[in-house]
Design a protein around this motif. Structure first.
Motif: not given
Length: 208
Positions: A3, A147, A151-152, A155, A196
């Motif tokens: 990230s 994943a 990622s969430y 974000q 990650s």
């Protein structure tokens, strides 16, 4: 792909009657104990000052205990309540408790169990304990989804007021369980592993 702005700063794994923090075993319970006895041993070792623990369902006990261990010596409690959030996931939702509740319906339905017939209640118990008021989300997946869980939260840290986020997997069905929680922050400290999906997946697989 990292990230670049988020870091895994701590981890807690509860599986095989062992509790590990940042890759170090901090409690190894007798394999002869059942799950409830193991969780009580963890509670006695790391808390022992929260009577409501004993009323929780097993899913909530697992997540609550993992958060208790994970956040030891963490600076997350210095943040504003709105700056700390949760992103959790599992396979069975609240089915373990649902089945126990259904069994009571034959006689007198248990309100105490009914309270826990939603999987996200575990997040509520963690938030009450630690005073978190930031965004929280619970996903149901067939397996640990590195994943999504990599990622969430990244974000959320980039696009919301969150500065820290607990993320991970809290699964239980009968005596089978697996819990892996990670503290993710927008600044490096502790483990300081760039967030990650690969990093999260590796930590989950190795139990660190």
């Amino acid at each position: 792909m990292s990230s670049g702005t988020a870091y895994i700063t701590a981890s807690c794994i509860i599986r095989d009657h062992c509790i590990s923090r940042n890759g170090e075993v901090v409690l190894e319970a007798d394999k002869g104990l059942d799950l409830q006895e193991m969780l009580r041993a963890g509670y006695d070792r790391f808390s022992g000052q929260y009577p409501k623990f004993h009323k929780m369902d097993t899913l909530s006990k697992l997540g609550w205990l993992a958060a208790e261990v994970l956040l030891q010596d963490s600076g997350i409690h210095q943040l504003p309540p709105e700056a700390a959030g949760l992103v959790l996931s599992n396979r069975s939702a609240s089915l373990d408790t649902d089945l126990r509740y259904y069994a009571t319906v034959k006689d007198i339905a248990s309100p105490a169990l009914f309270v826990y017939t939603l999987p996200n209640i575990v997040m509520g118990e963690i938030c009450i304990r630690h005073g978190f008021k930031g965004e929280n989300t619970f996903f149901v997946s067939d397996e640990f989804d590195a994943a999504l869980l990599g990622s969430y939260p990244a974000q959320l840290l980039a696009e919301t007021p969150l500065q820290a986020c607990l993320c991970g997997w809290v699964e239980v069905m009968g005596q089978q369980y697996d819990t892996a929680l990670f503290l993710v922050e927008n600044k490096a400290s502790g483990l300081s592993i760039p967030l990650s999906p690969k990093a999260l997946g590796d930590l989950y697989q190795t139990g660190k």
